[in-house]
Design an enzyme around this catalytic site. Structure first.
Site, PDB file in Angstrom:
ATOM      1  N   ASP A  37       0.710  -1.252   0.229  1.00 18.12           N
ATOM      2  CA  ASP A  37      -0.153  -0.399  -0.364  1.00 18.12           C
ATOM      3  C   ASP A  37       0.777   1.032  -0.056  1.00 18.12           C
ATOM      4  O   ASP A  37       2.190   1.210   0.490  1.00 18.12           O
ATOM      5  CB  ASP A  37      -0.776   0.028   1.144  1.00 18.12           C
ATOM      6  CG  ASP A  37      -2.061   0.847   0.978  1.00 18.12           C
ATOM      7  OD1 ASP A  37      -3.039   0.630   0.537  1.00 18.12           O
ATOM      8  OD2 ASP A  37      -2.186   1.876   0.739  1.00 18.12           O
ATOM      9  N   ASP A  63       4.195   2.907  -4.104  1.00 16.83           N
ATOM     10  CA  ASP A  63       2.937   3.470  -5.157  1.00 16.83           C
ATOM     11  C   ASP A  63       3.087   2.484  -6.334  1.00 16.83           C
ATOM     12  O   ASP A  63       4.000   2.679  -7.378  1.00 16.83           O
ATOM     13  CB  ASP A  63       3.860   4.467  -5.573  1.00 16.83           C
ATOM     14  CG  ASP A  63       2.671   5.295  -6.354  1.00 16.83           C
ATOM     15  OD1 ASP A  63       1.426   4.890  -6.892  1.00 16.83           O
ATOM     16  OD2 ASP A  63       3.024   6.870  -6.741  1.00 16.83           O
ATOM     17  N   VAL A  64       1.408   1.605  -5.995  1.00 19.34           N
ATOM     18  CA  VAL A  64       1.810   0.841  -7.261  1.00 19.34           C
ATOM     19  C   VAL A  64       1.084   1.257  -8.629  1.00 19.34           C
ATOM     20  O   VAL A  64       0.971   1.089  -9.871  1.00 19.34           O
ATOM     21  CB  VAL A  64       0.682  -0.904  -7.362  1.00 19.34           C
ATOM     22  CG1 VAL A  64       0.937  -1.130  -5.709  1.00 19.34           C
ATOM     23  CG2 VAL A  64      -0.487  -0.105  -6.584  1.00 19.34           C
ATOM     24  N   ASN A  90      -6.131  -4.871  -5.850  1.00 19.42           N
ATOM     25  CA  ASN A  90      -7.444  -3.859  -5.317  1.00 19.42           C
ATOM     26  C   ASN A  90      -7.305  -2.942  -5.258  1.00 19.42           C
ATOM     27  O   ASN A  90      -7.824  -2.309  -5.240  1.00 19.42           O
ATOM     28  CB  ASN A  90      -7.901  -4.522  -3.503  1.00 19.42           C
ATOM     29  CG  ASN A  90      -8.256  -3.644  -2.827  1.00 19.42           C
ATOM     30  OD1 ASN A  90      -9.461  -3.622  -3.169  1.00 19.42           O
ATOM     31  ND2 ASN A  90      -7.256  -3.678  -1.933  1.00 19.42           N
ATOM     32  N   TYR A 156     -14.115   6.586 -13.991  1.00 17.60           N
ATOM     33  CA  TYR A 156     -13.776   5.166 -12.852  1.00 17.60           C
ATOM     34  C   TYR A 156     -15.385   4.644 -13.393  1.00 17.60           C
ATOM     35  O   TYR A 156     -14.281   2.976 -14.017  1.00 17.60           O
ATOM     36  CB  TYR A 156     -14.560   5.429 -11.902  1.00 17.60           C
ATOM     37  CG  TYR A 156     -15.313   4.993 -10.127  1.00 17.60           C
ATOM     38  CD1 TYR A 156     -12.991   4.205  -9.697  1.00 17.60           C
ATOM     39  CD2 TYR A 156     -15.916   4.106 -10.116  1.00 17.60           C
ATOM     40  CE1 TYR A 156     -13.742   4.119  -8.850  1.00 17.60           C
ATOM     41  CE2 TYR A 156     -16.035   3.212  -9.273  1.00 17.60           C
ATOM     42  CZ  TYR A 156     -14.264   2.699  -8.864  1.00 17.60           C
ATOM     43  OH  TYR A 156     -14.713   1.460  -7.166  1.00 17.60           O
TER      44      TYR A 156
HETATM   45  N1  LIG Z   1     -16.103   0.965  -1.392  1.00 13.80           N
HETATM   46  C1  LIG Z   1     -16.778   0.558  -2.602  1.00 13.80           C
HETATM   47  O1  LIG Z   1     -17.837   1.296  -2.542  1.00 13.80           O
HETATM   48  C2  LIG Z   1     -16.064   0.023  -3.924  1.00 13.80           C
HETATM   49  C3  LIG Z   1     -16.672  -0.452  -5.276  1.00 13.80           C
HETATM   50  C4  LIG Z   1     -16.907  -1.118  -5.586  1.00 13.80           C
HETATM   51  C5  LIG Z   1     -14.837  -1.102  -6.170  1.00 13.80           C
HETATM   52  N2  LIG Z   1     -14.666  -0.727  -5.178  1.00 13.80           N
HETATM   53  C6  LIG Z   1     -13.072  -1.140  -5.793  1.00 13.80           C
HETATM   54  O2  LIG Z   1     -12.601  -1.369  -4.480  1.00 13.80           O
HETATM   55  C7  LIG Z   1     -10.778  -1.066  -4.097  1.00 13.80           C
HETATM   56  C8  LIG Z   1     -10.866  -1.195  -3.279  1.00 13.80           C
HETATM   57  O3  LIG Z   1     -11.340  -0.086  -2.294  1.00 13.80           O
HETATM   58  P1  LIG Z   1     -11.999   0.608  -1.397  1.00 13.80           P
HETATM   59  O4  LIG Z   1     -13.349   0.253  -1.128  1.00 13.80           O
HETATM   60  O5  LIG Z   1     -11.142  -0.714   0.031  1.00 13.80           O
HETATM   61  O6  LIG Z   1     -11.174   2.092  -0.638  1.00 13.80           O
HETATM   62  P2  LIG Z   1     -10.045   2.222   0.275  1.00 13.80           P
HETATM   63  O7  LIG Z   1      -9.653   3.363   0.115  1.00 13.80           O
HETATM   64  O8  LIG Z   1     -10.673   2.377   1.443  1.00 13.80           O
HETATM   65  O9  LIG Z   1      -8.547   1.093   0.009  1.00 13.80           O
HETATM   66  C9  LIG Z   1      -8.498   1.634  -1.160  1.00 13.80           C
HETATM   67  C10 LIG Z   1      -6.448   1.460  -0.721  1.00 13.80           C
HETATM   68  O10 LIG Z   1      -5.627   1.550  -1.784  1.00 13.80           O
HETATM   69  C11 LIG Z   1      -4.539   2.070  -1.725  1.00 13.80           C
HETATM   70  N3  LIG Z   1      -4.163   2.442  -3.141  1.00 13.80           N
HETATM   71  C12 LIG Z   1      -4.459   4.195  -3.425  1.00 13.80           C
HETATM   72  N4  LIG Z   1      -3.782   5.106  -3.802  1.00 13.80           N
HETATM   73  C13 LIG Z   1      -2.512   3.470  -4.151  1.00 13.80           C
HETATM   74  C14 LIG Z   1      -1.351   3.457  -4.649  1.00 13.80           C
HETATM   75  N5  LIG Z   1      -1.375   3.958  -5.855  1.00 13.80           N
HETATM   76  N6  LIG Z   1      -0.236   2.354  -4.522  1.00 13.80           N
HETATM   77  C15 LIG Z   1      -0.976   1.539  -3.422  1.00 13.80           C
HETATM   78  N7  LIG Z   1      -1.844   1.600  -3.258  1.00 13.80           N
HETATM   79  C16 LIG Z   1      -3.084   2.929  -2.944  1.00 13.80           C
HETATM   80  C17 LIG Z   1      -5.061   3.150  -0.258  1.00 13.80           C
HETATM   81  O11 LIG Z   1      -4.184   3.829   0.518  1.00 13.80           O
HETATM   82  C18 LIG Z   1      -6.516   2.382   0.199  1.00 13.80           C
HETATM   83  O12 LIG Z   1      -5.258   1.746   1.233  1.00 13.80           O
HETATM   84  C19 LIG Z   1     -10.646  -0.360  -5.586  1.00 13.80           C
HETATM   85  O13 LIG Z   1     -10.586  -0.977  -6.358  1.00 13.80           O
HETATM   86  C20 LIG Z   1     -12.110   0.387  -5.633  1.00 13.80           C
HETATM   87  O14 LIG Z   1     -12.894   0.546  -6.900  1.00 13.80           O
HETATM   88  C21 LIG Z   1     -15.059  -0.484  -4.011  1.00 13.80           C
END
Ligand SMILES: NC(=O)c1ccc[n+]([C@@H]2O[C@H](COP(=O)([O-])OP(=O)(O)OC[C@H]3O[C@@H](n4cnc5c(N)ncnc54)[C@H](O)[C@@H]3O)[C@@H](O)[C@H]2O)c1
Length: 286
Positions: A37, A63-64, A90, A156
């Protein structure tokens, strides 16, 4: 049924939200974990949770959006564990903003995290998995926004449609070579996570605070919209369990919000019946 005990999970975005709960569930199931992360302090908390639960883990602050950072994380994981059995792509962000308003740097940012980070990890890890004797799994986290379209966040949708499409296409290619890898794509609706804090994870290379867009009403409205839909989403409690059940049952599409299924059917019907996007269908939904 698949048994994940002692298997190695490589998971991006492990500091918050889905990534955190999936990593914790993996620890409960006896997995060894590579946690990746950009948010190092929060990643430390996940690391503590999983190691307190008895799991062997490494945490990699990276940073991925950068291919060399993903490569280095894969190398570190292989040095530590010698294998990767479950890749969970993820890490992701959400950026509301209309096509003609969202800055190009934000388009580049979202495509690099939501699409290219998954590409970088698969390019490196698929060859590793192909050489391993055991079955492996790859789960790309997309979204319901990769199956249906809505107003307000074309970047998105573009990123999540790409994630769904490349997962499907990769599954065909792996089947053609009779590979020992099962592909999965997760397409959740709104879930209560930290996703509306996307700005906290903006890497320097995608930052320009002098751009007036970030003070504009359009930007602020987008931020409010993201906060509203995420904080009113489903609780996260059952997500990790849903993911592991789907992996065990070898389901390709992992859908978490059946109430959105009619929208998927509507879209497909619209396409084959020569329809067009009609914003009025969204009344009361978005
Ligand atoms: N929460 C929702 O409603 C929802 C719905 C559909 C899909 N998603 C998808 O689920 C996945 C996880 O999201 P979430 O909802 O848990 O959000 P979140 O923000 O809680 O988690 C996302 C994580 O990605 C990390 N991250 C962001 N940029 C980064 C980078 N450049 N390098 C490494 N890590 C990085 C963040 O620090 C965080 O820990 C995402 O792909 C999101 O699009 C979420």
């Amino acid at each position: 049924m698949k048994d994940f005990k002692n298997q190695v999970m490589f998971i991006t975005g492990a500091a918050h939200g889905f990534g955190k709960v999936i990593a914790e569930e993996g620890a409960q199931r006896g997995m060894r974990l590579a946690l990746i992360d950009i948010d190092e302090p929060a990643l430390q908390a996940t690391y503590k949770d999983v190691t307190d639960a008895g799991a062997e883990a490494i945490m990699i602050a990276a940073d991925v959006t950068k291919e060399d950072a993903v490569d280095a994380a894969v190398d570190q994981t292989m040095t530590k564990f010698g294998q990767i059995n479950l890749l969970i792509n993820n890490a992701g962000i959400a950026l509301p903003g209309r096509m003609w308003e969202l800055p190009t740097r934000d388009w580049e940012w979202i495509m690099h995290i939501n699409v290219m980070s998954q590409v970088y990890a698969m390019k490196r890890i698929i060859p590793i998995m192909l050489k391993q004797k055991t079955r492996s799994d790859i789960l790309n986290v997309a979204s319901i926004a990769g199956l249906v379209d809505t107003p307000g966040m074309p970047s998105y949708h573009a990123s999540k449609f790409a994630a769904v499409g490349m997962t499907e296409a990769t599954a065909y290619d792996l089947q053609r070579i009779d590979a020992n890898i099962d592909m999965h794509v997760m397409c959740p609706g709104f879930v209560q996570t930290d996703l509306y804090h996307t700005e906290n994870h903006r890497p320097a290379q995608y930052s320009d605070p002098t751009d007036p867009y970030y003070q504009s009403e359009a930007y602020l409205k987008g931020q409010q919209f993201a906060k509203y839909v995420i904080t009113n989403g489903k609780p996260i409690d059952s997500i990790a369990d849903t993911v592991f059940k789907a992996l065990e049952d070898n389901r390709f599409y992992i859908l978490t919000h059946p109430e959105f299924n009619p929208l998927i059917s509507d879209r497909v019907n619209r396409i084959v019946n020569d329809g067009a996007p009609d914003v009025h269908v969204m009344d009361g939904i978005m």
